[in-house]
Scaffold this motif. Structure first.
Motif, PDB file in Angstrom:
ATOM      1  N   VAL A   1       0.843  -1.200   0.000  1.00  0.00           N
ATOM      2  CA  VAL A   1       0.000   0.000   0.000  1.00  0.00           C
ATOM      3  C   VAL A   1       0.877   1.249   0.000  1.00  0.00           C
ATOM      4  O   VAL A   1       0.628   2.202  -0.746  1.00  0.00           O
TER       5      VAL A   1
ATOM      6  N   PHE B   1      -6.239  -4.066  -2.695  1.00  0.00           N
ATOM      7  CA  PHE B   1      -5.603  -4.356  -1.417  1.00  0.00           C
ATOM      8  C   PHE B   1      -5.476  -5.860  -1.210  1.00  0.00           C
ATOM      9  O   PHE B   1      -6.404  -6.620  -1.476  1.00  0.00           O
TER      10      PHE B   1
ATOM     11  N   GLY C   1      -3.904   1.582  -1.842  1.00  0.00           N
ATOM     12  CA  GLY C   1      -5.131   0.965  -1.347  1.00  0.00           C
ATOM     13  C   GLY C   1      -5.941   0.211  -2.386  1.00  0.00           C
ATOM     14  O   GLY C   1      -6.827  -0.570  -2.031  1.00  0.00           O
TER      15      GLY C   1
END
Length: 182
Positions: free
Chosen positions: A34, A51, A48
């Protein structure tokens, strides 16, 4: 597949280790993926997106460890993972001779040779496992990466025009590169 741990010294005398990923790495890998996605636009994802949680990384590491067509490497400094690479193969007979390579390194550790050594280790693994071709994609503006890949025998095989829309609102091309073993 498992690769033996190796020690390297990067520019500035920084020591790091490259080794196969293990299940205990899953939490850290989830976190830094991330972070890396948010540090550069060279990746396919924004921070994000797509994910991968700790459990999913554990499963991915397990599958890669058990497969003779996949390789998952991590780079660590003082036992802290700062980057990783993967070679992902295919078991379909028509594609079993090749793998796709990808690499991610935290921005703070760029320029230390970590990406170069992850690539070298991946090439050595591929050649020792009768993999004839490695492929990758790279954003056209990532000239340093394109130069590194060329240095190790990758050639431009094509360009995907206006393939990525970046934060500046402009479309950029993706370069498709491949390396065929001799």
């Amino acid at each position: 597949m498992i690769r033996a741990q190796k020690k390297f010294t990067g520019s500035g005398g920084i020591n790091y280790i490259i080794r196969s990923a293990c299940p205990d790495d899953a939490k850290r890998l989830s976190e830094i993926r991330v972070q890396i996605d948010g540090e550069t636009q060279n990746m396919d994802r924004e921070s994000g997106e797509q994910f991968i949680d700790e459990q999913s990384f554990r499963q991915l590491i397990k599958e890669d460890t058990e497969s003779d067509r996949n390789l998952f490497l991590v780079a660590s400094i003082d036992h802290i993972i700062v980057g990783f690479s993967r070679c992902q193969g295919n078991h379909l007979k028509r594609f079993a001779h090749k793998v796709e390579f990808g690499v991610c390194i935290l921005r703070k550790y760029w320029g230390l040779g970590i990406g170069t050594h992850l690539l070298k280790e991946s090439i050595a693994w591929a050649e020792s496992n009768t993999i004839k071709k490695m492929t990758l994609t790279v954003l056209e503006t990532n000239e340093k990466a394109v130069g590194l890949y060329r240095k190790f025998g990758f050639e431009i095989e094509g360009v995907l025009k206006k393939d990525k829309l970046l934060s500046d609102g402009r479309y950029y091309n993706t370069i498709v590169m491949g390396r065929v073993s001799k």
